[in-house]
Scaffold this active site. Sequence first.
Site, PDB file in Angstrom:
ATOM      1  N   ARG A 173       0.853  -1.200   0.000  1.00  0.00           N
ATOM      2  CA  ARG A 173       0.000   0.000   0.000  1.00  0.00           C
ATOM      3  C   ARG A 173       0.892   1.254   0.000  1.00  0.00           C
ATOM      4  O   ARG A 173       2.024   1.205   0.501  1.00  0.00           O
ATOM      5  CB  ARG A 173      -0.889   0.002   1.244  1.00  0.00           C
ATOM      6  CG  ARG A 173      -2.244   0.630   1.046  1.00  0.00           C
ATOM      7  CD  ARG A 173      -3.288   0.006   1.947  1.00  0.00           C
ATOM      8  NE  ARG A 173      -2.927   0.008   3.341  1.00  0.00           N
ATOM      9  CZ  ARG A 173      -3.013   1.075   4.154  1.00  0.00           C
ATOM     10  NH1 ARG A 173      -3.437   2.232   3.687  1.00  0.00           N
ATOM     11  NH2 ARG A 173      -2.686   0.969   5.427  1.00  0.00           N
ATOM     12  N   ASN A 216       3.283  -8.578  11.249  1.00  0.00           N
ATOM     13  CA  ASN A 216       3.168  -7.387  12.080  1.00  0.00           C
ATOM     14  C   ASN A 216       4.579  -7.013  12.515  1.00  0.00           C
ATOM     15  O   ASN A 216       5.193  -7.732  13.308  1.00  0.00           O
ATOM     16  CB  ASN A 216       2.288  -7.691  13.296  1.00  0.00           C
ATOM     17  CG  ASN A 216       2.169  -6.489  14.222  1.00  0.00           C
ATOM     18  OD1 ASN A 216       2.794  -5.448  14.009  1.00  0.00           O
ATOM     19  ND2 ASN A 216       1.355  -6.639  15.257  1.00  0.00           N
ATOM     20  N   VAL A 217       5.102  -5.899  12.005  1.00  0.00           N
ATOM     21  CA  VAL A 217       6.498  -5.570  12.308  1.00  0.00           C
ATOM     22  C   VAL A 217       6.705  -5.177  13.769  1.00  0.00           C
ATOM     23  O   VAL A 217       7.843  -5.060  14.220  1.00  0.00           O
ATOM     24  CB  VAL A 217       7.071  -4.459  11.380  1.00  0.00           C
ATOM     25  CG1 VAL A 217       7.086  -4.900   9.928  1.00  0.00           C
ATOM     26  CG2 VAL A 217       6.361  -3.138  11.564  1.00  0.00           C
ATOM     27  N   TYR A 229       5.819  10.189  16.604  1.00  0.00           N
ATOM     28  CA  TYR A 229       6.235   9.914  15.216  1.00  0.00           C
ATOM     29  C   TYR A 229       7.595  10.562  14.924  1.00  0.00           C
ATOM     30  O   TYR A 229       8.506   9.936  14.367  1.00  0.00           O
ATOM     31  CB  TYR A 229       5.150  10.465  14.288  1.00  0.00           C
ATOM     32  CG  TYR A 229       5.316  10.173  12.819  1.00  0.00           C
ATOM     33  CD1 TYR A 229       4.931   8.944  12.278  1.00  0.00           C
ATOM     34  CD2 TYR A 229       5.828  11.138  11.955  1.00  0.00           C
ATOM     35  CE1 TYR A 229       5.067   8.693  10.912  1.00  0.00           C
ATOM     36  CE2 TYR A 229       5.962  10.896  10.598  1.00  0.00           C
ATOM     37  CZ  TYR A 229       5.576   9.670  10.076  1.00  0.00           C
ATOM     38  OH  TYR A 229       5.703   9.422   8.729  1.00  0.00           O
ATOM     39  N   ILE A 275       3.533  13.198   1.131  1.00  0.00           N
ATOM     40  CA  ILE A 275       3.290  12.332  -0.026  1.00  0.00           C
ATOM     41  C   ILE A 275       1.824  11.906  -0.030  1.00  0.00           C
ATOM     42  O   ILE A 275       1.267  11.544   1.023  1.00  0.00           O
ATOM     43  CB  ILE A 275       4.199  11.065   0.046  1.00  0.00           C
ATOM     44  CG1 ILE A 275       5.676  11.439   0.324  1.00  0.00           C
ATOM     45  CG2 ILE A 275       4.063  10.225  -1.225  1.00  0.00           C
ATOM     46  CD1 ILE A 275       6.347  12.317  -0.708  1.00  0.00           C
TER      47      ILE A 275
HETATM   48  P1  NDP Z   1       0.121   4.129   4.392  1.00  0.00           P
HETATM   49  O1  NDP Z   1      -0.663   4.452   5.601  1.00  0.00           O
HETATM   50  O2  NDP Z   1      -0.450   4.373   3.047  1.00  0.00           O
HETATM   51  O3  NDP Z   1       0.644   2.613   4.472  1.00  0.00           O
HETATM   52  C1  NDP Z   1       1.167   2.118   5.647  1.00  0.00           C
HETATM   53  C2  NDP Z   1       1.770   0.771   5.354  1.00  0.00           C
HETATM   54  O4  NDP Z   1       2.327   0.242   6.578  1.00  0.00           O
HETATM   55  C3  NDP Z   1       0.752  -0.233   4.876  1.00  0.00           C
HETATM   56  O5  NDP Z   1       1.344  -1.035   3.873  1.00  0.00           O
HETATM   57  C4  NDP Z   1       0.438  -1.060   6.119  1.00  0.00           C
HETATM   58  O6  NDP Z   1       0.055  -2.410   5.831  1.00  0.00           O
HETATM   59  C5  NDP Z   1       1.790  -1.051   6.798  1.00  0.00           C
HETATM   60  N1  NDP Z   1       1.660  -1.297   8.238  1.00  0.00           N
HETATM   61  C6  NDP Z   1       0.985  -0.576   9.161  1.00  0.00           C
HETATM   62  N2  NDP Z   1       1.091  -1.142  10.375  1.00  0.00           N
HETATM   63  C7  NDP Z   1       1.856  -2.259  10.209  1.00  0.00           C
HETATM   64  C8  NDP Z   1       2.317  -3.265  11.074  1.00  0.00           C
HETATM   65  N3  NDP Z   1       2.017  -3.264  12.388  1.00  0.00           N
HETATM   66  N4  NDP Z   1       3.080  -4.253  10.568  1.00  0.00           N
HETATM   67  C9  NDP Z   1       3.397  -4.272   9.250  1.00  0.00           C
HETATM   68  N5  NDP Z   1       2.982  -3.351   8.361  1.00  0.00           N
HETATM   69  C10 NDP Z   1       2.219  -2.357   8.849  1.00  0.00           C
HETATM   70  O7  NDP Z   1       1.482   4.955   4.590  1.00  0.00           O
HETATM   71  P2  NDP Z   1       2.515   5.563   3.545  1.00  0.00           P
HETATM   72  O8  NDP Z   1       2.651   4.715   2.369  1.00  0.00           O
HETATM   73  O9  NDP Z   1       2.217   6.993   3.402  1.00  0.00           O
HETATM   74  O10 NDP Z   1       3.838   5.478   4.451  1.00  0.00           O
HETATM   75  C11 NDP Z   1       4.878   4.534   4.226  1.00  0.00           C
HETATM   76  C12 NDP Z   1       6.079   4.988   5.058  1.00  0.00           C
HETATM   77  O11 NDP Z   1       6.456   6.302   4.653  1.00  0.00           O
HETATM   78  C13 NDP Z   1       5.789   5.082   6.554  1.00  0.00           C
HETATM   79  O12 NDP Z   1       6.918   4.657   7.275  1.00  0.00           O
HETATM   80  C14 NDP Z   1       5.546   6.557   6.762  1.00  0.00           C
HETATM   81  O13 NDP Z   1       5.831   6.942   8.082  1.00  0.00           O
HETATM   82  C15 NDP Z   1       6.523   7.151   5.772  1.00  0.00           C
HETATM   83  N6  NDP Z   1       6.212   8.515   5.374  1.00  0.00           N
HETATM   84  C16 NDP Z   1       5.030   8.842   4.756  1.00  0.00           C
HETATM   85  C17 NDP Z   1       4.781  10.150   4.396  1.00  0.00           C
HETATM   86  C18 NDP Z   1       3.531  10.588   3.714  1.00  0.00           C
HETATM   87  O14 NDP Z   1       3.332  11.810   3.578  1.00  0.00           O
HETATM   88  N7  NDP Z   1       2.661   9.704   3.257  1.00  0.00           N
HETATM   89  C19 NDP Z   1       5.751  11.219   4.683  1.00  0.00           C
HETATM   90  C20 NDP Z   1       6.951  10.768   5.323  1.00  0.00           C
HETATM   91  C21 NDP Z   1       7.166   9.459   5.654  1.00  0.00           C
HETATM   92  P3  NDP Z   1      -1.525  -2.824   5.591  1.00  0.00           P
HETATM   93  O15 NDP Z   1      -2.013  -1.961   4.485  1.00  0.00           O
HETATM   94  O16 NDP Z   1      -1.526  -4.262   5.236  1.00  0.00           O
HETATM   95  O17 NDP Z   1      -2.204  -2.569   6.904  1.00  0.00           O
END
Ligand code: NDP
Length: 246
Positions: free
Chosen positions: A14, A62-63, A154, A187
Amino acid sequence: MTEQKVALVTGGTRGIGRAITLGLADIGVHVAAGYFSNEDSAKSTIEAASAMSGSVSVHRVNVGEPDECLQYAQDVIEQFGRVDYLVNNAGINIDRTVRRMSLDDWHQVMRINISGCFYMVKGVIEHMIERKSGRIVNISSIIGETGNVGQANYATAKSGLHGLTKSLALELAHKGITVNCVAPGFISTDMLSSVPPDIIEQIVERIPVGRLGNPEEVAFAVINLLDDRSAYITGAVIPVNGGLDM
Ligand code: NDP
């Protein structure tokens, strides 16, 4: 052992993680993508990669749980014989001011955003050292540099990733393993969907490029760091933020 390169990407089905997974599959890599709760996204990521030169398998993990991280890494090493790349992308936010933040809000964000990264590194480190080769990229955030109101948990976790990255880079540099961070700005993914439109507008006004970033732009930076030709880049924090926080 397969000749095909193999990547572990947590949260790889995702948002930014999905863009990394598909970007790698597009250049022939097998991506063992982790997912947590969203099975539909996991299935659709496999489908999206089906016409690509690489391939995708999905693994529920689950990380925040060390045993699950170690098992995920071990399963992939056993099944595919190698792990070339680890991308620690999974992340969550639970935003509240410190006055309102519960202990659980604090620990949950630390567990997923930083301990999860440590657990995954523990899962691959001996394998990478044995092969004298590996690339690790951690996804941090601009907020790890600037801090933010309502994001103390965060911001602390994301700046902690910078310290973890640099320490690991020093420990592993002479073993053929590089460790870097990509620090995105704002993003367009589900993570931003809870932010009200007027706040997004105010954010965009401050971004020199004049828009939010897209997941593929972050993926491009990650994939470049994973490339063999990036062997001399280690311990770096690469901003992908449209010029915000120069
Ligand atoms: P999303 O919320 O779109 O996706 C989060 C992802 O993390 C999903 O694939 C979800 O899996 C997974 N996830 C959540 N909890 C767990 C868990 N306990 N174990 C394993 N996987 C987990 O976030 P983004 O794509 O926006 O973010 C990705 C990374 O980028 C993150 O680390 C975020 O902090 C970082 N980031 C994002 C920014 C933004 O503006 N979007 C800006 C800066 C950093 P599932 O869908 O299966 O639940």
